[in-house]
Each structure stands twice: as structure tokens, then as C-alpha cells.
Design an enzyme around this catalytic site. Structure first.
Site, short mmCIF file in Angstrom:
data_model
loop_
_atom_site.label_atom_id
_atom_site.label_comp_id
_atom_site.label_asym_id
_atom_site.label_seq_id
_atom_site.Cartn_x
_atom_site.Cartn_y
_atom_site.Cartn_z
N PRO A 165 6.77 -6.26 -1.57
CG PRO A 165 5.20 -4.58 -1.57
CD PRO A 165 6.58 -4.88 -1.15
CD GLU A 166 3.59 -10.93 -2.98
OE1 GLU A 166 4.34 -10.33 -2.19
OE2 GLU A 166 2.46 -11.30 -2.67
CD GLU A 210 -7.50 -3.41 7.62
OE1 GLU A 210 -7.09 -4.59 7.76
OE2 GLU A 210 -6.78 -2.42 7.66
CE LYS A 266 7.36 -10.99 0.59
NZ LYS A 266 6.78 -10.36 -0.61
N GLY A 269 1.45 -6.00 7.52
CA GLY A 269 0.48 -6.65 6.65
C GLY A 269 -0.74 -7.06 7.45
CB SER A 270 -3.43 -9.38 6.65
OG SER A 270 -2.73 -10.55 6.32
CB CYS A 275 -2.71 -0.02 8.42
SG CYS A 275 -1.35 1.10 8.72
CD GLU A 331 3.80 -1.04 13.06
OE1 GLU A 331 2.60 -0.68 13.07
OE2 GLU A 331 4.64 -0.59 13.84
CG LEU A 332 -0.15 -7.42 12.62
CD1 LEU A 332 -0.54 -8.59 13.50
CD2 LEU A 332 0.63 -7.89 11.40
CG ASN A 346 -0.40 -0.23 2.49
OD1 ASN A 346 0.71 -0.73 2.62
ND2 ASN A 346 -1.11 0.14 3.54
P1 NAD Z 1 -2.32 -10.81 2.59
O1 NAD Z 1 -2.62 -11.17 3.98
O2 NAD Z 1 -2.35 -11.89 1.56
O3 NAD Z 1 -0.89 -10.13 2.44
C1 NAD Z 1 -0.54 -8.99 3.19
C2 NAD Z 1 0.95 -8.76 2.96
O4 NAD Z 1 1.65 -9.82 3.55
C3 NAD Z 1 1.39 -8.73 1.51
O5 NAD Z 1 2.33 -7.69 1.35
C4 NAD Z 1 2.04 -10.09 1.27
O6 NAD Z 1 3.13 -10.01 0.39
C5 NAD Z 1 2.54 -10.45 2.63
N1 NAD Z 1 2.49 -11.86 2.91
C6 NAD Z 1 1.47 -12.70 2.70
N2 NAD Z 1 1.77 -13.94 3.11
C7 NAD Z 1 3.04 -13.87 3.59
C8 NAD Z 1 3.92 -14.83 4.18
N3 NAD Z 1 3.56 -16.10 4.36
N4 NAD Z 1 5.15 -14.41 4.54
C9 NAD Z 1 5.53 -13.13 4.38
N5 NAD Z 1 4.75 -12.18 3.85
C10 NAD Z 1 3.50 -12.56 3.47
O7 NAD Z 1 -3.34 -9.68 2.25
P2 NAD Z 1 -3.48 -8.77 0.96
O8 NAD Z 1 -4.68 -9.23 0.20
O9 NAD Z 1 -2.21 -8.58 0.22
O10 NAD Z 1 -3.78 -7.41 1.71
C11 NAD Z 1 -5.00 -7.21 2.36
C12 NAD Z 1 -4.90 -7.19 3.84
O11 NAD Z 1 -3.57 -6.98 4.27
C13 NAD Z 1 -5.71 -6.06 4.38
O12 NAD Z 1 -6.92 -6.52 4.84
C14 NAD Z 1 -4.87 -5.45 5.48
O13 NAD Z 1 -5.31 -5.88 6.73
C15 NAD Z 1 -3.52 -6.01 5.31
N6 NAD Z 1 -2.52 -5.00 5.00
C16 NAD Z 1 -2.12 -4.20 6.01
C17 NAD Z 1 -1.18 -3.24 5.77
C18 NAD Z 1 -0.69 -2.33 6.86
O14 NAD Z 1 -0.16 -1.29 6.55
N7 NAD Z 1 -0.81 -2.73 8.13
C19 NAD Z 1 -0.67 -3.08 4.50
C20 NAD Z 1 -1.10 -3.93 3.48
C21 NAD Z 1 -2.04 -4.91 3.74
#
Ligand code: NAD
Length: 477
Positions: A179-180, A382, A177, A230-231, A286, A252-253, A154
Site C-alpha cells: 500500500p502507498e 462498512e 505492490k 481491499g475494498s 475487515c 479478500e474484500l 491496515n
Molecule cells: P480503496 O478502495 O481506495 O483501496 C483499498 C486498497 O486497494 C488500498 O490498499 C489500495 O492501495 C488498493 N487499490 C486501490 N485501487 C487499486 C487498483 N486499481 N489496483 C490495485 N490496488 C488498488 O479504499 P481505501 O480508502 O484505501 O480503504 C478503505 C476501504 O478499503 C474500506 O472500506 C475497506 O472495505 C477496504 N479495505 C479492506 C481491507 C481488508 O482487509 N479486506 C483492508 C483495507 C481496506
């Protein structure tokens, strides 16, 4: 593949850029069109092992490099990021979709983080304990060691910098690493670090399937710290992996930020502030304001004014100067949001604006849902997209119950002119960050992080350095 889009689609391992050369690849997609624009090579197990070895070898040298010398390299990297703002911002918008003006702002913020952390590198003070004459006891703060950093799409360059800059400033080495979705803009920032003179192996970039990369890196005894943004489900998964090696983690979730709008606020000024904030980065933030709880007396005027402003938000390609909101970053987001909006409709929500997917690419209309009951999934999950939900509250106690009803605890906001109420809100809202009459909660000198299911540990401020430091007590008789 696509014109003007071929910068650094490569791994950066041990000081050299690694291209395809038979590696599997991931297709990079322009979210404004849905078209493939590039291919990024995925790290093999051998690449990861070499990155780990390079990180381990570089760590003692970087740790023992004087803080001023580390700082000078980070300042130089910041200057290069500034010089290359336009190129990095263009890549960021092509890959992630946000309007160019937001992308330029993100790049400026990224440079600022490197500068701030460079300065802080020289202020990693310890303590001297009170002891009898001739004896000395000191508490040292030292770098934790090689770091595995997983950052999201994001704010791809800004959030990668929020991990890398303090880690490097503290004397750690980092394997990141990215993001993809966004390999080129993150690669361009890595190029700035390399061009600034960062020694080989100190910072590295590995692209790949997230689960493959995280399992490999976290299992390695080289890695001493895991930092993830991330999530919540992925955060919990990575914590379990880290537990096997007792590795320190920063998480940081997600969040689901409540906004409490009291009837003493300046309604028009509040709406002028909150609506652009909701749709910044298409709501993929987030700390995006999401659950709008509005006091009964102004509720109807609030949702009407919010809907009018929402309908005026221009959507389109982030490269178009007229665009105020771009597409979502990947195909998962419009799908997930459409499902949440449909569910809210079936629970009786009023669609005041938007509510539908857009044409082409990964668009979703800026959306306001009113009268959303707690039973609708969107009140608990969310949305991470351009959707605001509104519901009523009666008084302060009711507002606090509603604000605190979820397991999330990242950011919360309130609008009121009443000073005592503002203080109570600051004390009693369960969130890592609270903004009262403001959304400016992300200063470089301020801790940024959540509580409850939103994670723990801070990024930003001196607290952001704690994540990358261990303490050691040295006693001398
Ligand atoms: P996702 O859970 O699939 O992935 C979230 C992030 O985690 C991505 O950048 C992905 O590359 C990474 N990721 C996924 N699986 C991983 C693993 N096994 N090991 C390491 N990294 C991994 O979700 P998404 O569809 O990409 O994003 C949506 C959700 O992610 C949102 O609902 C939000 O809660 C969360 N998110 C939060 C933030 C934040 O700033 N806190 C940022 C981006 C996404």
C-alpha cells in the site's frame, strides 16, 4: 526526511534496490501528525517490465527448488523478521498509526506466517488413483506461476505475508505492490527475505499508483494469479482486468461484521471482550465487530456499558505507551466516518460516546451509536473505523435476518451460552468465518476468507495454498 525514517524507501526489482533516480515519488505521511515523513519512488513502466521479466526467469528455478530448500529460506526470513521486530514495528507505527504494542504483535504474526508456510511447503501432497497393477495415475499439485499480489494498509506487513508466504512456499514467484501508506515497513520485510537468501527475482516489491501498477501487471501474460485484499469496488475492478487473461484470482474484500448478543450471555465479560476488539487498529479491520444486534432484555445495559468502556479508550500517537487507539491510516478514513456518523444522527441514532474527529493528524474518537435504523447508511456501508453501531433484536430468527441482511459475508460473531442456538448460528449465518463467544478466528491453520460480496478464496490453512496451486493428472499405462 524524518529522523529514523528512511529504511528501504525503494523498489526491489530483480534482486536490487532502486531509489528515486528521476522517478516520480509519493509522499509518505505520519497519520498521527499529518506531516510528510518520506518520499517513496514510484515504479516506471520500464521497472514493471523488468520485474515481470525477472519473475518469469526466476519461476522455473524456484518451482524446481526442493521444497525443503524453499522452506529453509522462509524459516530464515522468519527468524530475521523476529530479530528486527522493534525496527519494523517502529516503521509500521510511524506509517500506519497503530499502537506500538499492536505493531509488535503484527510483526510477530508475520514471522509466524512464514514459519507455518515453510513447514506446509513440504506437505503439498497430491493423490494416487486406484488403477490395475502396472498402471499409474497420479494427481499432482504444482505452483500456478508468477503472482501479482496487492495488499492493504491496515495490516501492511501481515497481509503482505499472507499472500507472499504461501505463494513462495508453493513455488511461485511474486511481485507485490504494497500500500502507498506503508512502504518502509513492507520494504523492511522484503529486506528480510532478501537477506535470508531468496534468489533474485523470486520476490519483488513495486511501489506506485495502484491503478497503473495493477493494469500493467495483470495485463502481462507472465502473471498467472492475482491476489487482492481491499475494498469491494476495487476487487470487482481487478477481477474484470484478470478476466481478459483468464487469470485466477483470490479476493479478500470488505465486511460489515454483525455481533449477535443474546440475553443469556455474561454481559460484563462480553463487554470487556468486545470493546477493545472493536477499537483494535482503530477499527480498520475487515473482520472488525461493527453491527451490534442486542437482545431486547439487555439492550439498554449493553449500550450503557459499551459507552462507558468506549469513553475510557485513550487515543494518541501510537508511539506513546499510554495509547490504546491511534489515528486512522489516511485522511480518507476520518472524512468518510464523519459523513457516516452525521448521516446516522440525521436518521435518529443516539451518540452514546465519541462521534467527532480528533485534533491533529487523522484521528476520530472511539464512537458508539445506539438505536441506529437500517435506513442509516452506516448500517449498510462498512465504516472501517472506530465506530460501533447498536440496534435491538427480539429472537433467533430476527437476529439471523438482521445478521444476513447485507451483501457482505466475511465474519460474524455471536455471544450466547445456549449450545443448540450456537450450533444453529454456526450453520445459518452467511459468513466465511463465525466466532461464537470469541473473536479468535484467524489461526494460521484456519481458512480466512469471505463469501458473497466479501470475495472468495482463502488465506490461511492448507486452503490458503490452493490459491497458488494448479492440479495436473498424469496417467501412465
Ligand atoms: P480503496 O478502495 O481506495 O483501496 C483499498 C486498497 O486497494 C488500498 O490498499 C489500495 O492501495 C488498493 N487499490 C486501490 N485501487 C487499486 C487498483 N486499481 N489496483 C490495485 N490496488 C488498488 O479504499 P481505501 O480508502 O484505501 O480503504 C478503505 C476501504 O478499503 C474500506 O472500506 C475497506 O472495505 C477496504 N479495505 C479492506 C481491507 C481488508 O482487509 N479486506 C483492508 C483495507 C481496506
Amino acid at each position: 526526511m524524518s529522523d529514523g525514517y528512511d529504511a528501504d524507501l525503494a523498489l526491489f526489482v530483480g534482486g536490487s534496490w532502486r531509489l528515486g533516480e528521476g522517478r516520480d515519488a509519493h509522499i509518505v505521511v505520519d497519520p498521527a501528525t499529518g506531516d510528510a515523513i518520506g518520499e517513496v519512488p514510484l515504479a516506471t513502466a520500464a521497472d514493471l517490465d523488468e520485474a515481470l521479466a525477472a519473475s518469469a526467469a526466476a519461476w522455473p528455478l524456484w518451482r524446481d527448488t526442493p521444497a525443503e530448500a524453499r522452506a529453509a529460506i522462509l524459516h530464515k526470513a522468519a527468524a530475521l523478521i523476529r530479530e528486527r521486530t522493534e525496527a519494523i514495528a517502529q516503521l509500521l507505527t510511524r506509517e500506519q498509526g497503530k499502537p506500538l504494542v499492536e505493531a509488535r504483535g503484527e510483526v510477530a504474526g508475520t514471522a509466524a506466517i512464514f514459519d507455518w508456510c515453510a513447514e506446509e511447503a513440504t506437505r503439498i501432497y497430491g493423490r494416487v488413483l486406484v488403477r490395475p497393477p502396472g498402471q499409474r495415475s497420479v494427481v499432482l499439485r504444482q505452483p500456478v506461476g508468477p503472482v501479482a499480489a496487492f495488499s492493504p494498509w491496515n495490516f501492511p506487513v501481515y497481509l503482505m505475508a499472507k499472500k507472499m508466504a504461501p505463494a513462495l512456499a508453493a513455488g511461485c514467484t511474486v511481485i507485490a505492490k504494497p500500500p502507498e501508506e506503508t512502504p518502509a515497513c513492507t520494504g523492511a520485510v522484503m529486506r528480510c527475505l532478501a537477506d535470508a537468501g531468496l534468489p533474485s527475482g523470486v520476490a519483488q516489491l513495486v511501489h506506485g499508483v495502484p491503478d497503473t501498477i495493477s493494469r500493467h501487471l495483470i495485463a502481462s501474460p507472465v502473471i498467472r494469479k492475482v491476489s487482492f485484499t481491499g475494498s469491494v469496488p476495487v476487487g470487482k475492478h481487478l477481477m474484470k482486468l484478470a478476466a481478459d487473461g483468464l487469470k485466477r484470482v483470490t479476493m479478500e474484500l470488505g465486511g460489515h461484521a454483525p455481533v449477535l448478543v443474546f440475553d443469556d450471555c455474561d454481559l460484563d465479560a462480553t463487554l470487556d471482550l468486545v470493546v477493545p476488539q472493536k477499537f483494535r487498529n482503530a477499527g480498520q479491520v475487515c473482520v472488525s465487530p461493527t453491527r451490534f444486534y442486542v437482545q431486547d432484555a439487555i439492550y439498554e445495559r449493553f449500550v450503557t456499558g459499551f459507552a462507558e468502556r468506549t469513553r475510557a479508550v485513550t487515543t494518541g500517537s501510537g508511539l506513546d505507551a499510554a495509547t490504546k487507539m491511534g489515528p486512522l491510516a489516511n485522511i480518507r478514513r476520518p472524512q468518510a466516518i464523519a459523513a457516516l456518523v452525521d448521516d446516522a444522527r440525521t436518521h435518529g441514532a443516539r451518540v452514546m460516546a465519541g462521534g467527532e474527529r480528533g485534533d491533529g493528524g487523522f484521528f476520530f474518537q472511539p464512537t458508539l451509536l445506539a438505536d441506529v435504523p437500517d435506513s442509516a447508511a452506516i448500517m449498510s456501508n462498512e465504516p472501517f473505523g472506530p465506530v460501533a453501531v447498536a440496534a435491538r433484536f427480539s429472537d433467533l430468527d430476527d437476529a439471523l435476518i438482521k445478521a444476513n441482511r447485507l451483501p457482505y459475508g466475511l465474519a460474524a460473531f455471536a455471544f450466547t451460552q445456549n449450545g443448540r442456538r450456537a450450533n444453529l448460528l454456526g450453520d445459518q449465518i452467511e459468513a466465511g468465518m463465525v466466532g461464537i463467544n470469541t473473536f479468535a478466528i484467524g489461526g494460521l491453520d484456519s481458512p480466512f476468507g469471505g463469501i458473497k460480496d466479501s470475495g472468495f478464496g482463502s488465506e490461511g490453512g492448507p486452503e490458503g495454498f490452493d490459491a497458488f496451486l494448479v492440479t495436473k493428472a498424469v496417467h501412465q499405462a
